[in-house]
Design an enzyme around this catalytic site. Structure first.
Site: not given
Ligand code: ARG
Length: 474
Positions: A116, A26, A283, A296, A328, A161-162, A289
């Protein structure tokens, strides 16, 4: 075994497969949390020290080492644009680098902590700071719109409106309709901030912390107002992210509807708004343009914001309690929505601040038919029941269509032939003024000058109080 600094794997004989690593890593996303990771780790080390589980020497080595790691990462990001490292996530990167600076002391940092509770805490810390940036942009937008509303109070244009011409409206009244919505967006975000400000650290992987840490002291040292009340909820809940995504979707909807109006109003068919060069594009083929691409993209961005909100709710809905790796992707979605919304807000601020309005052209779009309601009200003032008055004016409109003229050109005797209560010619003619039309709508929240000025005053006051409260909190 690879030379990756892995926070786990003691009981594994083999490496994870390359493809699982790719899916699992990550770092490209959570490297954005390096400051929060380091802040959280410094606070955690201090707490371990305060309860006697980290010596003064080790704590000092960790504090100094983390400062070094922060500087090192900052340097790398500023020279290479992002953090390149082979580790799984930001937590592993920081710990490995800390070991290089603080030696063995680094191995004590993760005592009684889990990724965690660590990752949940860091995301919240990041959100608390980022909320301020989003709010500041909305406040800028509100200020820009309020300024225009004050300066352009005399401009009258067709209210739709509309998307059909409805009644003459003060342009400022229209602007204020969005300012109120954005004011509510700020208030909603602030309300979330209070819930967000509870610290998960000390929840461990699931069960809490087996060492006698003071969670409240720890939370306060990180600037949180509170601690999460249940360790299982703390590591498994992402409700604060859902709340933010829902909020961003709604704010995106407001921006998208404003964008849609400003796109329409700048089309040649309406043509009373011109967007600045800075916020228009051209454009490659058609030299004439001037396209409102920014607006947008904002309209499209609202779709992305809703999509991300939906995606995240789908990720959450079937999860068993507490932490699962599905969680994650919270950061990927959160960062993406946040970045998108912030850019949209900046583009809207720039677009609204620099667009030009052609007051004559806006007024030129008003047509006498838009005063039909006022004609009915004139009859009501003379005692005619509204339902009858509505039908009478309908008959007047039919007669004008037969004679191929508009309401203003229809001769006085034609009015009287339909209903004797239309009064003298002079009384009738008075109705055909855009100014007197809008000035009738004096109710609170209406389009008369005083009603609009009152809205402006109220919101300026709110803005002042808001800015003052920001200064007080600094
Ligand atoms: N990278 C994880 C997250 O962002 C946190 C790690 C927790 N990993 C685990 N194996 N318990 O959620």
């Amino acid at each position: 075994m690879s030379d990756r600094y892995q926070l786990w794997g003691g009981c594994f004989e083999e490496e994870p497969s390359a493809v699982l690593r790719r899916l699992n890593d990550s770092l490209p996303i959570d490297s954005r949390l390096y400051r929060e990771d380091i802040r959280g780790s410094k606070a955690w080390a201090t707490e371990l020290h305060l309860i006697g589980h980290l010596s003064t020497q080790d704590n000092e080595a960790i504090q100094r080492g983390l400062d070094e790691v922060e500087k090192q990462i900052e340097r790398e990001i500023s020279s290479k644009g992002r953090l390149y490292d082979s580790e799984e996530d930001i937590h592993s990167v920081v710990e490995r680098r800390l070991k290089e600076h603080a030696g063995e002391a680094a191995l004590r940092l993760h005592t009684a902590r889990s990724r965690n509770d660590q990752s949940a805490t860091e995301t919240k810390l990041w959100m608390l700071t980022s909320f301020e940036r989003v709010k500041n942009q909305i406040i800028r937008l509100i200020s820009v719109m309020l300024k225009r509303a004050e300066q352009e109070i005399d401009i009258i244009f067709p209210g739709y409106t509309h998307l059909q011409r409805a009644q003459p409206i003060r342009w400022s009244h229209y602007l204020m309709s969005y300012v109120w919505a954005f004011r509510d967006d700020v208030i909603r975000l602030e309300e979330q901030g209070n819930r967000l400000s509870s610290c998960p650290l000390g929840s461990g992987a699931i069960a809490g912390c087996a060492l006698p840490i003071d969670r409240r002291r720890l939370a306060n040292s990180l600037g949180f107002q509170n601690v999460t009340p249940n360790s299982m909820l703390a590591v498994g809940s992402r409700d604060h992210i859902v709340e933010f995504l829902n909020w961003a979707s709604l704010c995106g909807t407001h921006l998208s509807r404003l964008a849609e109006d400003l796109i329409i109003y700048s089309s040649q068919e309406f043509g009373f708004i011109q967007h600045s060069d800075q916020f228009s594009t051209g454009s490659s083929l058609m030299p004439q343009k001037r396209n409102p691409d920014g607006l947008e993209l904002i309209r499209g961005a609202a779709g992305h914001l809703h999509g991300d909100t939906f995606a995240f709710n789908c990720i959450l809905k079937g999860l068993p309690s507490t932490y699962n790796k599905d969680l994650q992707s919270d950061k990927e979605i959160l960062f993406r929505s946040y970045d998108r919304l912030l850019d949209c807000l900046k583009v809207v601020v720039g677009t609204v601040a620099t667009m030009k309005i052609d007051a004559d052209k806006a007024r030129g779009l008003l047509s006498a038919g838009m005063l039909a309601t006022d004609l009915a009200h004139a009859l009501v003032r003379r005692g005619v029941p509204f339902r009858r008055a509505h039908h009478i004016v309908g008959a007047v409109l039919r007669r004008a269509a037969e004679l191929r003229c508009d309401l203003q050109q229809l001769p006085h005797h034609e009015y009287l032939a339909i209903c004797s209560e239309f009064g003298t010619e002079e009384e009738l003619r008075k109705i055909f003024s855009w100014e007197s039309s809008v000035e009738q709508y004096t109710s609170e929240g209406g389009t008369s000058r005083n009603s609009v000025l009152r809205q402006i005053r109220e919101l300026k006051q709110w803005l002042q109080n808001y800015n003052a409260s920001i200064c007080d909190n600094k």
